[in-house]
Design an enzyme around this catalytic site. Structure first.
Site, short mmCIF file in Angstrom:
data_model
loop_
_atom_site.label_atom_id
_atom_site.label_comp_id
_atom_site.label_asym_id
_atom_site.label_seq_id
_atom_site.Cartn_x
_atom_site.Cartn_y
_atom_site.Cartn_z
N GLU A 11 0.83 -1.20 0.00
CA GLU A 11 0.00 0.00 0.00
C GLU A 11 0.86 1.25 0.00
O GLU A 11 0.48 2.28 -0.56
CB GLU A 11 -0.95 0.00 1.21
CG GLU A 11 -2.00 1.11 1.13
CD GLU A 11 -3.15 0.91 2.11
OE1 GLU A 11 -4.12 0.24 1.75
OE2 GLU A 11 -3.05 1.43 3.24
N HIS A 66 5.53 -26.90 3.63
CA HIS A 66 4.65 -27.93 3.08
C HIS A 66 3.67 -27.34 2.07
O HIS A 66 2.68 -28.00 1.71
CB HIS A 66 3.90 -28.63 4.21
CG HIS A 66 4.81 -29.37 5.15
ND1 HIS A 66 5.22 -30.66 4.92
CD2 HIS A 66 5.40 -28.98 6.31
CE1 HIS A 66 6.03 -31.05 5.89
NE2 HIS A 66 6.14 -30.06 6.76
N LYS A 109 -13.02 2.49 -3.01
CA LYS A 109 -14.11 2.85 -2.10
C LYS A 109 -15.19 3.66 -2.82
O LYS A 109 -16.39 3.44 -2.62
CB LYS A 109 -13.56 3.66 -0.92
CG LYS A 109 -12.66 2.88 0.02
CD LYS A 109 -12.14 3.80 1.11
CE LYS A 109 -11.18 3.07 2.05
NZ LYS A 109 -10.62 3.98 3.08
#
Length: 544
Positions: free
Chosen positions: A358, A389, A509
């Protein structure tokens, strides 16, 4: 001037041509004392860069680049409160949030440090009241559960810290449960509320603007839950006993219903991803007590001092940042794995994903010009033993070059008599050291590896950094997070970008808000693209 026009950048490009042909294992053969050359310390931290594809010449040129870019001047501007967040015309003063009391720092005519400590004292009063059982719900019972409602920086930092340092909780906080809610769809909150006692639950609404849709949607759901649980209590009483607002917009918090007495403030110069040092850190203080919270601040301040005062050649944030620049811009490595070998740091990769991507996920310079070089890489990660894994297969034998940060504590379980726990920590350390060794050196560490079939060979040459802390404490935790914050800032200076705004996030937004009306029955959807229209129609059909 573009960084590519500096003398050091040009020299680094020439140097990289030869270094790109090198293997890290060969560098160790040529210089057996690499650990002494490329190991750096600060208090309880050790930064090992010896498994990076670098030489003394590489570091010299990288430091030259930092100097040509005026890094020292930028560092002073950061600490002095200059308006280095130029697109929003304000300072970025997260370092002030952990500065000790008594230090003077006047910014825009305001004595900042004094205000910071006044806010800390207000937060401490709330923490004391809750820990002592004096904060009571609508039935008169003391609060035993706190739910932090936030998103992004108002969630990730406090969540990470509470998980990482839970074992340091004082006796006064042992019976206090702290939960975090961030998902917009309500799934986290709905599941949580089904297990909580409304009379003993306190909600902390953390929102800088107090307009964040995700956060307010969850807050309104929590308020409705309380209303349904209490037939005779007024909304004003419920909010005053069960909600605290943490915001830089006190008027909006008041309009929502939170009285001034239940509000904690911070400033518009506190970026969300840099905000856990402020009153946004209330859940941390509730979990660890104010003493623990202040120890985190002290650790961060120790790193601030190191960053500001230590020569660039020995400066941990500068070194880790410049080695990142080397990998990204000269070795063309654009993937970065964060690998903590400590389950307590399970949320660190997500936190650093936000902090770095960001902040520096930008393609426009401070002058408004398109960059002609790569900036922030793609970050991801997982607790090391789980990751072994999962995606380590790609790290070891895939086609992508990846730089890796290994983070581990030298000491754990040293104060217990449980020999099995001590053995587990040794296993953990062995795995951490082994994985970084193989990733960097390849199967040259294995005897007769060249006789193995090709599908069992490990090429290595993945650059690895190891951050070794003495042990995980509030103080070392603060050091680590501050180090990565300053790393991000250093890289932003080299790339000439503003790490303190996030206009891409803001656009998302705004567009989401325009789509809310389109989701209502019989709404016009003609203004949208064909894909969005089709999806809206499908949603509408499925909801009839």
């Amino acid at each position: 001037m573009s960084p590519k026009e500096t003398t050091a950048w040009v020299d680094l490009q020439s140097h990289a041509y030869y270094m790109s042909q090198s293997h890290i294992s060969t560098l160790f053969d040529e210089s057996p004392n690499r650990f002494a050359q490329f190991g750096f310390t600060q208090d309880n931290l050790l930064l090992d860069l010896s498994k990076q594809r670098i030489t003394d010449e590489t570091l010299r040129l990288l430091i030259d680049l930092a100097k040509e870019r005026g890094l020292s001047t930028w560092i002073e501007a950061l600490f002095n409160g200059e308006h280095i967040n130029d697109s929003e015309d304000r300072p970025a003063l997260h370092t002030a949030l952990r500065t000790p009391k008594g230090v003077k720092l006047e910014v825009d005519g305001v004595e900042i440090i004094e205000e910071v400590h006044q806010n800390l004292e207000s937060m401490e009063a709330i923490v004391t009241k809750i820990h002592s059982g004096q904060w009571r719900g609508f039935t008169g019972h003391s609060i035993n559960t706190v739910v932090n409602i936030g998103v992004g920086g108002s969630d990730l930092g406090p969540l990470m810290a509470c998980k990482a340092l839970a074992e340091h909780a004082p006796e006064s906080a042992r019976n206090l449960n702290v939960h975090f809610v961030s998902s917009m769809d309500g799934s986290q909150l709905a599941d949580l509320l089904s297990h909580l006692n409304p009379a003993r639950t306190l909600f902390v609404i953390s929102s800088k603007s107090f307009t964040t849709i995700d956060t307010l949607a969850n807050a309104n759901t929590a308020k409705e839950w309380l209303k349904q649980a209490s037939d005779d209590a007024s909304e004003a009483i419920l909010v005053s006993r069960h909600f605290i607002g943490v915001s830089a917009s006190p008027d909006k918090a008041l309009k929502w219903g939170i009285p001034k007495a239940n509000q904690l403030a911070f400033w518009d110069w506190t970026g969300g991803r840099y905000s856990m040092w402020s009153t946004i850190g209330l859940p941390i203080a509730l979990k660890l007590g104010m003493k623990g919270f202040r120890e985190i601040l002290a650790g961060a301040h120790a790193m601030d001092t190191h960053f500001r005062e230590t020569p660039l050649e020995q400066n941990l944030p500068v070194l880790i940042a410049m080695v990142g620049i080397w990998n990204i811009n000269f070795l063309n490595i654009n993937a970065h794995a964060i690998l903590p070998y400590d389950g307590r740091l399970s949320h660190l990769p997500a936190y650093l994903e936000q902090l770095e991507m960001e902040s520096n996920g930008k393609s426009v310079t401070r002058k408004g010009e398109a960059t002609t070089y790569n900036t922030c890489p793609i970050l991801w990660g997982e607790v090391g033993t789980n990751a072994q894994h999962a995606f380590y297969q790609l790290l070891h034998q895939g086609t992508e070059s990846v730089m890796c940060d290994f983070i581990v504590a030298a000491k754990r379980y040293h104060d217990t008599d449980n020999s099995e726990l001590k053995h587990q920590h040794q296993l953990n350390l062995a795995n951490c050291l082994a994985q970084s060794r193989i990733l960097a050196l390849g199967d040259t560490v294995i005897k007769d590896a060249e006789s193995a079939p090709v599908y069992k060979r490990y090429k290595g040459n993945q650059p690895c950094t190891t951050l070794l802390l003495d042990e995980l404490t509030p103080h070392t935790f603060g050091q680590i997070i501050a180090m990565y914050e300053h790393k991000v800032f250093v890289q932003s200076v080299i790339w000439d970008i503003n790490p303190f705004d996030q206009w891409g996030v803001e656009l998302g937004k705004k567009v989401a808000t325009t789509l809310l009306d389109a989701l209502t029955p019989d709404a016009s959807i003609e203004a949208f693209d064909a894909s969005t229209q089709g999806l809206l129609q499908h949603i509408s059909i499925r909801n009839k």
